[in-house]
Design a protein around this motif. Structure first.
Motif, PDB file in Angstrom:
ATOM      1  N   TYR A  47       0.876  -1.175   0.000  1.00 29.49           N
ATOM      2  CA  TYR A  47       0.000   0.000   0.000  1.00 29.49           C
ATOM      3  C   TYR A  47       0.914   1.227   0.000  1.00 29.49           C
ATOM      4  O   TYR A  47       1.631   1.487   0.967  1.00 29.49           O
ATOM      5  CB  TYR A  47      -0.900  -0.006   1.230  1.00 29.49           C
ATOM      6  N   GLN A  48       0.898   1.957  -1.103  1.00 29.50           N
ATOM      7  CA  GLN A  48       1.872   3.018  -1.331  1.00 29.50           C
ATOM      8  C   GLN A  48       1.201   4.390  -1.373  1.00 29.50           C
ATOM      9  O   GLN A  48       0.181   4.572  -2.045  1.00 29.50           O
ATOM     10  CB  GLN A  48       2.608   2.782  -2.650  1.00 29.50           C
ATOM     11  N   VAL A  49       1.800   5.339  -0.665  1.00 30.51           N
ATOM     12  CA  VAL A  49       1.369   6.733  -0.756  1.00 30.51           C
ATOM     13  C   VAL A  49       2.260   7.449  -1.772  1.00 30.51           C
ATOM     14  O   VAL A  49       3.486   7.358  -1.721  1.00 30.51           O
ATOM     15  CB  VAL A  49       1.464   7.443   0.606  1.00 30.51           C
ATOM     16  N   TYR A  50       1.623   8.150  -2.705  1.00 30.04           N
ATOM     17  CA  TYR A  50       2.322   9.024  -3.651  1.00 30.04           C
ATOM     18  C   TYR A  50       2.029  10.469  -3.244  1.00 30.04           C
ATOM     19  O   TYR A  50       0.866  10.870  -3.134  1.00 30.04           O
ATOM     20  CB  TYR A  50       1.838   8.777  -5.075  1.00 30.04           C
ATOM     21  N   GLY A  51       3.091  11.257  -3.027  1.00 25.27           N
ATOM     22  CA  GLY A  51       2.914  12.617  -2.521  1.00 25.27           C
ATOM     23  C   GLY A  51       2.434  13.620  -3.545  1.00 25.27           C
ATOM     24  O   GLY A  51       2.082  14.747  -3.197  1.00 25.27           O
ATOM     25  N   GLY A  52       2.432  13.234  -4.817  1.00 22.00           N
ATOM     26  CA  GLY A  52       1.948  14.136  -5.854  1.00 22.00           C
ATOM     27  C   GLY A  52       3.062  14.964  -6.477  1.00 22.00           C
ATOM     28  O   GLY A  52       4.239  14.855  -6.133  1.00 22.00           O
ATOM     29  N   LEU A  56      -1.335  12.835   2.269  1.00 22.31           N
ATOM     30  CA  LEU A  56      -1.323  11.653   3.119  1.00 22.31           C
ATOM     31  C   LEU A  56       0.090  11.474   3.655  1.00 22.31           C
ATOM     32  O   LEU A  56       1.061  11.638   2.932  1.00 22.31           O
ATOM     33  CB  LEU A  56      -1.744  10.422   2.319  1.00 22.31           C
ATOM     34  N   ASP A  57       0.176  11.100   4.920  1.00 21.75           N
ATOM     35  CA  ASP A  57       1.474  11.132   5.595  1.00 21.75           C
ATOM     36  C   ASP A  57       1.788   9.742   6.154  1.00 21.75           C
ATOM     37  O   ASP A  57       1.888   8.782   5.415  1.00 21.75           O
ATOM     38  CB  ASP A  57       1.414  12.205   6.687  1.00 21.75           C
ATOM     39  N   SER A  58       1.946   9.623   7.458  1.00 21.63           N
ATOM     40  CA  SER A  58       2.254   8.321   8.060  1.00 21.63           C
ATOM     41  C   SER A  58       1.128   7.341   7.776  1.00 21.63           C
ATOM     42  O   SER A  58      -0.054   7.672   7.912  1.00 21.63           O
ATOM     43  CB  SER A  58       2.430   8.472   9.572  1.00 21.63           C
ATOM     44  N   ILE A  59       1.499   6.115   7.399  1.00 24.90           N
ATOM     45  CA  ILE A  59       0.508   5.106   7.024  1.00 24.90           C
ATOM     46  C   ILE A  59       0.840   3.807   7.744  1.00 24.90           C
ATOM     47  O   ILE A  59       1.997   3.368   7.755  1.00 24.90           O
ATOM     48  CB  ILE A  59       0.460   4.917   5.493  1.00 24.90           C
TER      49      ILE A  59
END
Length: 587
Positions: A398-403, A486-489
């Motif tokens: 599950y990956q967050v992309y910061g944009g 979105l930050d800490s996950i």
């Protein structure tokens, strides 16, 4: 609406917080339990780099009562507060550094504000420079540093507090009951001794009670920093990653280090060799494409093969930050003061996730890259910890992309990476507007190369579709509104799984909870903190299914350790043979 930079720096109220916060939207699962710990930098007015300052530990009790969740936080008490107070009167005598660690007459500070390890219920705080520290998960009080200075492999023997360069992501092996990490013995690069350093890596193991034990990797030199120690049932893997540090950077001089090698290099050690060799171990090198920063690796080998995912981004540098002389690359405008110290953490290239398979003899067998044309800046990630030691390993990342944040790409960052060999797009292919933050689930059983090709075909067939929305029929993902980050996950391993995420919004801080099997529906519950407290930019997190009383009596005397570093550490660093360093006996 672009990202509000002011919201990245947390409130001083975080230093000691205990509140019940209301669930503002949605439905919080009644059976949810356990605790999530998040670590964040403690921001002060005179701090420059966004990551500067001791850690703030934030604990969330996931069991709701009367529609409320309990949150506690406390500042980690390392030596950094002493530094902050004692250096203020003379700080103007030194160049103003935009580097995460504080450097001065005392040596190099210990921030321990980057990541968290659950060590059989013990709470260990880490960073890439400085010793690890232990805190009490119940009271959040700081208990002890891990190891005296003369137990560590010292990188730079400075004053009371020598520099211990290591990795922010050690691995705790529950089966072996030991913490496995990597420490570096650093020397200036001969051909560029002022600006750049190289490092001899040592594998370090700790059983939680005794002294640290070290093994040097024979004939191995790193250009960068490991940032993580990757461990399987049979191997320890030390990556050479583009977290570069130079003497000039530590002193605040604007002399960049040598360019990092534009691929990932990984040194592999057999765990059994640690038992068979005293002080040194052989390593083998494997190289694959891309600049890697994080890894999700299966613990079990599958048919004598090691499977892992490398999280990659080729146009960022977390040790560099926006400074007063910098300008915005795309507009040429100068930055105002609120931007100073924001790291180069937003990329001008799509993020890359790369599946890699190697065998036990360190041979690269295959690699598959997933690249979405509208998902920029790979940041934090998570996976289901229940799958770590399963035979088939992780089913998804599950990956967050910061944009894509155009205003946060400075000219100096662009010039540094414009010709980097791992860039995916040319300048002509870059979007002409900001792109939002995205949360995506990438199943590991898919063919990522074919998935990337399908996205390219869809983009050509639907030129009017928003870049970030491509692939709705292929993947489960959520696109954030503009101005949200979105930050800490953290994955919550209960039922089908939940994702607990801290969020920077235009109005302040929030917590969002997602169902891991359906991201596209958006958060199923939200906690709005805007009227109470701003956490700002937070870093890594960890899940504890329960809290227990500390049984260990381990404790290091801080003062004795600092005083001892004045004599023993420089003697060993400059005069002792390496065999004495790795086999030292510390009482």
């Amino acid at each position: 609406m672009s990202l509000d930079i002011n919201k990245l720096r947390g409130s001083s109220k975080l230093a000691n917080l205990s509140q019940d916060v209301e669930i503002s939207e949605g439905t919080w699962p009644e059976n949810l339990s356990g605790h999530v710990f998040i670590i964040a930098p403690f921001h002060r007015k005179s701090d420059t780099h966004l990551f500067t300052g001791e850690g703030v530990i934030i604990r969330w009790n996931l069991k709701s009562e009367d529609g409320k969740i309990k949150v506690n936080s406390k500042k980690l008490k390392t030596w950094d507060s002493l530094w902050y107070a004692s250096l203020l009167p003379i700080s103007k005598l030194f160049p103003k550094t935009f580097f995460p660690a504080r450097t001065g007459l005392w040596g190099i500070s210990e921030i321990a504000n980057t990541a968290i390890v659950n060590m059989d219920g013990r709470l260990i705080l880490t960073a890439d420079a400085g010793r690890y520290w232990e805190a009490d998960p119940n009271t959040l009080e700081t208990l002890t540093p891990i190891g005296r200075f003369d137990e560590h492999i010292v990188s730079v023997p400075m004053s009371f507090f020598p520099m211990v360069a290591n990795t922010a992501h050690p691995f705790y092996d529950e089966e072996a009951k030991e913490l496995i990490t990597c420490e570096l013995r650093t020397t200036p690069r001969q051909e560029n001794f002022i600006a750049d350093m190289t490092s001899a890596p040592y594998i370090t193991r700790w059983d939680g009670e005794g002294t640290l034990k070290h093994w040097e990797l024979e004939g191995t030199v790193l250009d960068g920093s490991p940032h993580t120690a990757i461990v399987t049932e049979k191997l320890i893997m030390i990556p050479d990653m583009p977290f570069q540090t130079g003497v000039a950077m530590l002193l605040g001089l604007k002399i960049p280090p040598r360019k990092a090698y534009p691929k990932t290099q990984m040194y592999i050690v057999k765990r059994k060799d640690l038992e068979a060799n005293k002080g040194t171990v052989p390593s083998r090198l494997v190289t694959f494409g891309g600049d890697s920063y994080h890894f999700v690796c299966n613990y079990r080998h599958i048919d004598q093969k090691i499977h892992f995912v490398a999280v990659q981004q080729g146009t960022i540098s977390l040790t560099e930050a926006i400074e007063p002389d910098d300008v915005k690359h795309f507009s040429g405008e100068s930055y105002c003061k609120k931007y100073y110290g924001v790291p180069w953490m937003f990329a001008f290239d799509p993020g890359v996730l790369r599946k890699v398979v190697i065998n036990e003899d360190a041979q690269l067998l295959s690699e598959e890259a997933f690249i979405h044309p509208g998902w920029y800046t790979t940041v934090l990630y998570t996976a289901d910890p229940r799958e770590l030691k399963e035979e088939n390993g992780y089913s998804a990342i599950y990956q967050v992309y910061g944009g894509f944040q155009r205003d946060l790409v400075c000219r100096r960052q662009y010039m540094s990476f414009r010709d980097h060999g791992t860039r995916v797009f040319t300048d002509e292919q870059l979007p002409q507007h900001d792109l939002p933050c995205v949360l995506a689930k990438l199943p590991t059983d898919l063919n990522w190369k074919e998935l990337t090709e399908k996205l390219e075909i869809e983009q050509q067939a639907n030129p009017d579709t928003h870049l970030s929305e491509l692939g709705r029929e292929l993947l489960d993902f959520y696109v954030c509104p503009e101005g949200y980050l979105l930050d800490s996950i953290q994955f919550i391993p209960q039922e089908k799984g939940y994702l607990f995420i801290s969020v920077v919004t235009p109005t302040g801080s929030e917590i969002w909870l997602f169902a891991a099997d359906c991201l596209k529906q958006g958060p199923i519950a939200k906690i709005n903190l805007s009227n109470k407290i701003d956490f700002g930019f937070t870093l890594h997190s960890e899940y504890f299914d329960h809290l227990s009383e500390r049984k260990s009596t381990y404790k290091v005397n801080r003062l004795a350790s600092a005083l001892g570093s004045l004599t023993k550490v420089p003697y060993e660093f400059f005069l002792n043979p390496r065999s004495d360093i790795v086999n030292r006996k510390v009482r």
